[in-house]
Design a protein around this motif. Sequence first.
Motif, mmCIF file in Angstrom:
data_model
loop_
_atom_site.group_PDB
_atom_site.id
_atom_site.type_symbol
_atom_site.label_atom_id
_atom_site.label_comp_id
_atom_site.label_asym_id
_atom_site.label_seq_id
_atom_site.Cartn_x
_atom_site.Cartn_y
_atom_site.Cartn_z
ATOM 1 N N ARG A 70 48.251 79.797 6.655
ATOM 2 C CA ARG A 70 48.301 80.963 7.522
ATOM 3 C C ARG A 70 47.515 80.711 8.789
ATOM 4 O O ARG A 70 46.683 79.805 8.859
ATOM 5 C CB ARG A 70 47.756 82.197 6.813
ATOM 6 C CG ARG A 70 46.248 82.096 6.498
ATOM 7 C CD ARG A 70 45.835 83.069 5.417
ATOM 8 N NE ARG A 70 44.422 83.026 5.101
ATOM 9 C CZ ARG A 70 43.822 82.143 4.328
ATOM 10 N NH1 ARG A 70 44.519 81.158 3.797
ATOM 11 N NH2 ARG A 70 42.525 82.207 4.088
ATOM 12 N N VAL A 71 47.765 81.554 9.774
ATOM 13 C CA VAL A 71 46.946 81.635 10.974
ATOM 14 C C VAL A 71 46.101 82.887 10.802
ATOM 15 O O VAL A 71 46.620 83.952 10.461
ATOM 16 C CB VAL A 71 47.810 81.769 12.250
ATOM 17 C CG1 VAL A 71 46.943 81.972 13.474
ATOM 18 C CG2 VAL A 71 48.720 80.564 12.417
ATOM 19 N N VAL A 72 44.801 82.772 10.998
ATOM 20 C CA VAL A 72 43.918 83.937 10.929
ATOM 21 C C VAL A 72 43.417 84.192 12.339
ATOM 22 O O VAL A 72 42.941 83.269 13.014
ATOM 23 C CB VAL A 72 42.727 83.699 9.965
ATOM 24 C CG1 VAL A 72 41.765 84.877 9.987
ATOM 25 C CG2 VAL A 72 43.231 83.435 8.554
ATOM 26 N N TYR A 73 43.528 85.439 12.783
ATOM 27 C CA TYR A 73 43.072 85.826 14.120
ATOM 28 C C TYR A 73 42.117 87.006 13.996
ATOM 29 O O TYR A 73 42.480 88.058 13.487
ATOM 30 C CB TYR A 73 44.263 86.194 15.005
ATOM 31 C CG TYR A 73 43.878 86.835 16.315
ATOM 32 C CD1 TYR A 73 42.924 86.276 17.143
ATOM 33 C CD2 TYR A 73 44.479 88.020 16.730
ATOM 34 C CE1 TYR A 73 42.567 86.865 18.343
ATOM 35 C CE2 TYR A 73 44.142 88.614 17.930
ATOM 36 C CZ TYR A 73 43.175 88.031 18.731
ATOM 37 O OH TYR A 73 42.826 88.630 19.920
ATOM 38 N N SER A 74 40.880 86.815 14.440
ATOM 39 C CA SER A 74 39.888 87.878 14.441
ATOM 40 C C SER A 74 39.816 88.503 15.828
ATOM 41 O O SER A 74 39.431 87.837 16.797
ATOM 42 C CB SER A 74 38.503 87.340 14.055
ATOM 43 O OG SER A 74 37.518 88.330 14.295
ATOM 44 N N VAL A 75 40.172 89.792 15.908
ATOM 45 C CA VAL A 75 40.118 90.486 17.207
ATOM 46 C C VAL A 75 38.683 90.754 17.632
ATOM 47 O O VAL A 75 38.408 90.861 18.828
ATOM 48 C CB VAL A 75 40.948 91.794 17.202
ATOM 49 C CG1 VAL A 75 42.415 91.503 17.003
ATOM 50 C CG2 VAL A 75 40.456 92.773 16.166
ATOM 51 N N ASP A 78 37.349 87.036 18.616
ATOM 52 C CA ASP A 78 38.190 86.295 19.553
ATOM 53 C C ASP A 78 38.293 84.832 19.104
ATOM 54 O O ASP A 78 38.076 83.897 19.873
ATOM 55 C CB ASP A 78 37.657 86.379 20.993
ATOM 56 C CG ASP A 78 37.669 87.796 21.532
ATOM 57 O OD1 ASP A 78 38.516 88.596 21.090
ATOM 58 O OD2 ASP A 78 36.836 88.108 22.398
ATOM 59 N N ARG A 79 38.636 84.665 17.830
ATOM 60 C CA ARG A 79 38.699 83.335 17.225
ATOM 61 C C ARG A 79 39.933 83.231 16.342
ATOM 62 O O ARG A 79 40.355 84.203 15.726
ATOM 63 C CB ARG A 79 37.438 83.058 16.404
ATOM 64 C CG ARG A 79 37.445 81.692 15.707
ATOM 65 C CD ARG A 79 36.109 81.359 15.073
ATOM 66 N NE ARG A 79 35.096 81.021 16.059
ATOM 67 C CZ ARG A 79 34.980 79.811 16.634
ATOM 68 N NH1 ARG A 79 35.821 78.846 16.329
ATOM 69 N NH2 ARG A 79 34.016 79.592 17.498
ATOM 70 N N VAL A 80 40.483 82.016 16.268
ATOM 71 C CA VAL A 80 41.644 81.707 15.450
ATOM 72 C C VAL A 80 41.282 80.580 14.486
ATOM 73 O O VAL A 80 40.550 79.654 14.850
ATOM 74 C CB VAL A 80 42.841 81.275 16.341
ATOM 75 C CG1 VAL A 80 43.974 80.705 15.514
ATOM 76 C CG2 VAL A 80 43.323 82.446 17.183
ATOM 77 N N TRP A 81 41.804 80.675 13.270
ATOM 78 C CA TRP A 81 41.676 79.613 12.275
ATOM 79 C C TRP A 81 43.081 79.214 11.854
ATOM 80 O O TRP A 81 43.912 80.082 11.555
ATOM 81 C CB TRP A 81 40.924 80.093 11.032
ATOM 82 C CG TRP A 81 39.483 80.414 11.228
ATOM 83 C CD1 TRP A 81 38.414 79.595 10.973
ATOM 84 C CD2 TRP A 81 38.933 81.653 11.700
ATOM 85 N NE1 TRP A 81 37.242 80.252 11.260
ATOM 86 C CE2 TRP A 81 37.528 81.518 11.718
ATOM 87 C CE3 TRP A 81 39.487 82.860 12.119
ATOM 88 C CZ2 TRP A 81 36.683 82.533 12.120
ATOM 89 C CZ3 TRP A 81 38.654 83.882 12.537
ATOM 90 C CH2 TRP A 81 37.258 83.713 12.528
ATOM 91 N N LEU A 82 43.359 77.929 11.805
ATOM 92 C CA LEU A 82 44.599 77.408 11.255
ATOM 93 C C LEU A 82 44.258 76.945 9.850
ATOM 94 O O LEU A 82 43.489 75.989 9.671
ATOM 95 C CB LEU A 82 45.138 76.256 12.106
ATOM 96 C CG LEU A 82 45.327 76.557 13.597
ATOM 97 C CD1 LEU A 82 45.896 75.341 14.320
ATOM 98 C CD2 LEU A 82 46.186 77.789 13.813
ATOM 99 N N VAL A 83 44.800 77.635 8.844
ATOM 100 C CA VAL A 83 44.388 77.427 7.463
ATOM 101 C C VAL A 83 45.533 76.803 6.663
ATOM 102 O O VAL A 83 46.615 77.372 6.556
ATOM 103 C CB VAL A 83 43.952 78.756 6.804
ATOM 104 C CG1 VAL A 83 43.405 78.506 5.400
ATOM 105 C CG2 VAL A 83 42.922 79.468 7.670
ATOM 106 N N ALA A 84 45.263 75.632 6.101
ATOM 107 C CA ALA A 84 46.224 74.919 5.265
ATOM 108 C C ALA A 84 46.114 75.433 3.830
ATOM 109 O O ALA A 84 45.158 76.139 3.484
ATOM 110 C CB ALA A 84 45.931 73.414 5.317
ATOM 111 N N PRO A 85 47.076 75.090 2.971
ATOM 112 C CA PRO A 85 46.969 75.491 1.561
ATOM 113 C C PRO A 85 45.612 75.071 0.984
ATOM 114 O O PRO A 85 45.036 74.063 1.382
ATOM 115 C CB PRO A 85 48.120 74.726 0.896
ATOM 116 C CG PRO A 85 49.133 74.566 1.986
ATOM 117 C CD PRO A 85 48.313 74.340 3.236
#
Length: 185
Positions: A70-75, A78-85
């Motif tokens: 998934r992609v996690v976006y914290s409003v 102001d940060r994004v995480w690219l999360v693998a299985p």
Amino acid sequence: MAGTSSAIVAGLTAAALGTVGFLALRAQATVPAELRDGTAASASAAAKTKAPRDRRHPAALPDGSGTGERVVYSVDDDRVWLVAPGNRVRRTFTVRPGSVDPAPGTYWVSSRSHTATGTDGLPVEHVVRFTSVDGVVIGFSAAVHGGSDPAADPNVKTGGIRESRADGDALWQFATIGVPVVVIR
């Protein structure tokens, strides 16, 4: 033979459109009722209430951000995480959000464009869209010009969540159609 190929292509296209429609309906179901009936606070009010999580460990994947790829976006951060299985963070980076924030919830990448023009008039690349709010499309993109983005006009509603070109390349490779985007505070 040509008729069979056309039928196969038509069938695959219909199946793809059905899947995107289904995912859009599921995403709509995650929108809180107060946002569906138009009584939500304005984007400027939401911006004033941002409260970053943990300044000592800003890159740590937040609890409650889902499972699986998934992609996690914290409003708020102001940060994004690219999360693998397996909850393995492949990459995390800061972003500059537009003036309209999406509501917390789970969405899915619904469309992508290699290049486009942002709502602020700047040429952008690697556009990954996942929802809209009051007609404003929300998605990730990187400005092509390479420098820092000019200050956003507070009177223009924008949904572009900007990242650096390098981070945009990574997100483009990771976030294909149908990948979940989990928006958290």
